[in-house]
Design a protein around this motif. Structure first.
Motif, PDB file in Angstrom:
ATOM      1  N   THR A   9      -6.428  -4.259  -6.536  1.00 53.89           N
ATOM      2  CA  THR A   9      -5.831  -3.029  -6.026  1.00 53.89           C
ATOM      3  C   THR A   9      -6.702  -1.831  -6.386  1.00 53.89           C
ATOM      4  OG1 THR A   9      -3.607  -3.950  -6.246  1.00 53.89           O
ATOM      5  CG2 THR A   9      -3.788  -1.566  -6.091  1.00 53.89           C
ATOM      6  N   ARG A  10      -6.777  -0.884  -5.474  1.00 51.04           N
ATOM      7  CA  ARG A  10      -7.526   0.349  -5.734  1.00 51.04           C
ATOM      8  C   ARG A  10      -6.600   1.551  -5.696  1.00 51.04           C
ATOM      9  NH1 ARG A  10     -10.209   4.762  -3.649  1.00 51.04           N
ATOM     10  NH2 ARG A  10     -12.226   5.235  -4.654  1.00 51.04           N
ATOM     11  N   PRO A  25     -10.942   1.101  -8.930  1.00 50.35           N
ATOM     12  CA  PRO A  25     -10.877  -0.076  -8.064  1.00 50.35           C
ATOM     13  C   PRO A  25     -10.588  -1.358  -8.836  1.00 50.35           C
ATOM     14  CG  PRO A  25     -13.149   0.393  -8.589  1.00 50.35           C
ATOM     15  CD  PRO A  25     -12.322   1.418  -9.338  1.00 50.35           C
ATOM     16  N   ASP A  26     -10.281  -2.397  -8.080  1.00 51.40           N
ATOM     17  CA  ASP A  26     -10.251  -3.775  -8.592  1.00 51.40           C
ATOM     18  C   ASP A  26      -9.288  -3.963  -9.766  1.00 51.40           C
ATOM     19  OD1 ASP A  26     -11.121  -6.352  -8.131  1.00 51.40           O
ATOM     20  OD2 ASP A  26     -12.652  -6.258  -9.692  1.00 51.40           O
ATOM     21  N   ASP A  49      -3.983   0.737  -2.403  1.00 51.79           N
ATOM     22  CA  ASP A  49      -4.062  -0.317  -1.398  1.00 51.79           C
ATOM     23  C   ASP A  49      -4.862  -1.495  -1.922  1.00 51.79           C
ATOM     24  OD1 ASP A  49      -6.786   0.402  -1.164  1.00 51.79           O
ATOM     25  OD2 ASP A  49      -6.327   1.831   0.413  1.00 51.79           O
ATOM     26  N   GLY A  50      -4.849  -2.567  -1.150  1.00 50.06           N
ATOM     27  CA  GLY A  50      -5.544  -3.788  -1.533  1.00 50.06           C
ATOM     28  C   GLY A  50      -4.579  -4.840  -2.024  1.00 50.06           C
ATOM     29  N   SER A  57       0.844  -1.196   0.000  1.00 46.13           N
ATOM     30  CA  SER A  57       0.000   0.000   0.000  1.00 46.13           C
ATOM     31  C   SER A  57       0.876   1.242   0.000  1.00 46.13           C
ATOM     32  CB  SER A  57      -0.938   0.033   1.218  1.00 46.13           C
ATOM     33  OG  SER A  57      -0.191   0.096   2.418  1.00 46.13           O
TER      34      SER A  57
END
Length: 488
Positions: free
Chosen positions: A302-303, A339-340, A296-297, A265
């Protein structure tokens, strides 16, 4: 020229990797450090004597005479005057780390020609650049440090534009901690004071930008510091090669595999205090202006998020009639993100690239890696919050937009929620303006129609939940106001 400067800057921290530590300070030790530094430089630069190392009591003094880098540069393309040698002191510690400190100043001027062959005159000055830090040869980077600079000034002048920048003081601190699996967490934070910038040109009146202070804070977690060090050294060693060999391609990919994922992150925030902008068109500013970046993620979801906000916003311009001043926002908050994202799939696809092929072939293969970054070819952007507030409106919105990366397809989908507080007050303000500007009557009529679709939330705000589907259908609060598009 740029490669040489980058290589030399890298050598500043890489040169202590294999030097003897925790031993008596001797000329032999100084020579070993000098030779290690020179080994990281192109041969012609090393022979120029750009690096010198001398015993200095309980530490070593490392001197970089960067002016010697310019001995073979055409003075018509680049000149710089006043460039003094830069020195730093390195003290070996019993634990294998090095204490590195220095205090230098800078006052240079010169000119260069850009790719367009236009000449740019410049001056740079720093009254003091001081630091005390702990350097770790195992990662070829600093584990911690305190850095400060005072009285920074810079100018850049072309035949059409001039830029002047000044900063009072800069102070920042670097810290680090060991993370899981041999990785590291890094954090840096600090403050910059008395920022001022002026931009002017032959066809542009001066624009002044000032801020009392700028605070910054950045944190990165689970960074593969050792692996990234190896990649940097590899890149420097092969920077002048026109094409990578198959053997070196395999070496590079192996290092990249070891480095993935690059982080777990990342957070970055910048806050400006008492920002002001003045120019011929008027003046404006904000008591505070903030920017935030987050990543992060997990690597397969990941976003990326970005947020910007401003409070106590002011704007005064003769271009804005007094009757419209109430519609200028006094506070703004914008948040959006992607996102994602599947960086794991992106990395897998990247590893299939043949880096020995031409740039054009590599770009085509790189596009496939980008496509795998987004699941099922869908590009999604979300807007958790977009808000604006003035004396006559108070609006909040959240939304999610989907589109496709497939060539030839322009379909998209939208889900949004719009909330307005005191919406009748906003309509009344527009109707009042319409008395002097009849063209706004149509706008106020449209706002009344929109109000007819609204629902009322428990807190009294008007709400519109809007959905747009890929076939072109549009619904508001569950009521269809437009049907599907006709097929072409």
């Amino acid at each position: 020229m740029r490669y040489r400067l980058i290589t030399t800057a890298s050598a500043v921290v890489l040169g202590l990797m294999t030097a003897v530590h925790g031993a008596e300070i001797t000329q032999d030790g100084a020579n070993a450090i000098r030779d290690n530094l020179n080994n990281l430089l192109p041969e012609d630069i090393a022979k120029s004597g750009v690096v010198a190392v001398n015993p200095a009591g309980t530490r070593y003094e490392i001197i970089y005479d960067l002016a010697k880098l310019l001995s073979k540069v055409n003075p018509a393309d680049f000149t710089i005057g006043g460039l003094k040698p830069i020195s730093m002191f390195a003290t070996p510690q019993d634990n294998g780390l090095w204490n590195v400190e220095g205090d230098n100043s800078l006052n240079v001027s010169g000119h260069f020609k850009g790719p367009d062959q236009k000449r740019t005159e410049f001056t740079y000055s720093i009254a003091s650049l001081a630091y005390t830090s702990i350097f770790d040869p195992a990662i070829s980077y600093f584990r911690s440090g305190d850095f400060s600079a005072k009285d920074i000034k810079a100018t850049s002048t072309t035949d059409t534009e001039q830029v002047n920048v000044s900063v009072g003081d800069v102070k920042y601190k670097l810290t680090s901690a060991d993370s899981a699996a041999g990785r590291m967490d890094f954090a840096v934070n600090g403050t910059l004071t008395a920022f001022a910038e002026q931009v002017s040109g032959k066809e542009m009146p001066p624009v002044h930008i000032t801020a009392d202070a700028i605070d910054f804070d950045a944190r990165v977690y689970s960074l593969p510091a050792k692996e990234l060090r190896d990649i940097v050294v590899f890149a420097l060693d092969h920077a002048e090669e026109k094409q990578i060999s198959k053997e070196n391609e395999e070496k590079l990919k192996a290092m990249l595999r070891d480095a993935f994922p690059l982080i777990s992150s990342l957070e970055e925030t910048i806050d400006l205090h008492n920002l002001a902008v003045t120019g011929a068109a008027g003046s404006g500013g904000a008591k505070s202006f903030g920017y935030r970046l987050t990543i992060d993620g997990p690597s397969d979801a990941t976003r990326l998020g970005v947020a910007m906000n401003a409070a106590d916003v002011t704007f005064d311009s003769p271009m804005v009639p007094a009757a419209y001043s109430a519609f200028l926002p006094q506070a703004v908050d914008v948040q959006f993100g992607i996102p994602d994202m599947d960086f794991a799939a992106f990395g897998d696809e990247f590893m299939k690239l043949d880096l020995t092929k031409s740039r054009e072939e590599g770009e085509d293969a790189g596009k496939k890696a980008v496509e795998r970054l987004f699941r099922d070819g869908k590009f999604v952007m979300d807007f958790p919050k977009i808000s604006a507030k003035s004396g006559v409106y108070d609006i909040d919105m959240s939304a999610k937009v989907e589109s496709r990366l497939d060539a030839g397809k322009d379909e998209y989908a939208l889900q949004a929620s719009i909330l307005a507080r005191d919406y009748d007050k906003t309509i009344a303000a527009v109707q009042e303006l319409a008395k002097a500007n009849p063209e706004l009557n149509q706008a106020s009529f449209g706002m009344l129609m929109v109000k007819g679709f609204a629902k009322t939330d428990p807190d009294g705000r008007q709400r519109w939940d809007v959905t747009v589907t890929p076939d072109g259908s549009v619904t508001v609060n569950g009521q269809q106001i437009k049907g599907p598009d006709k097929p072409e």
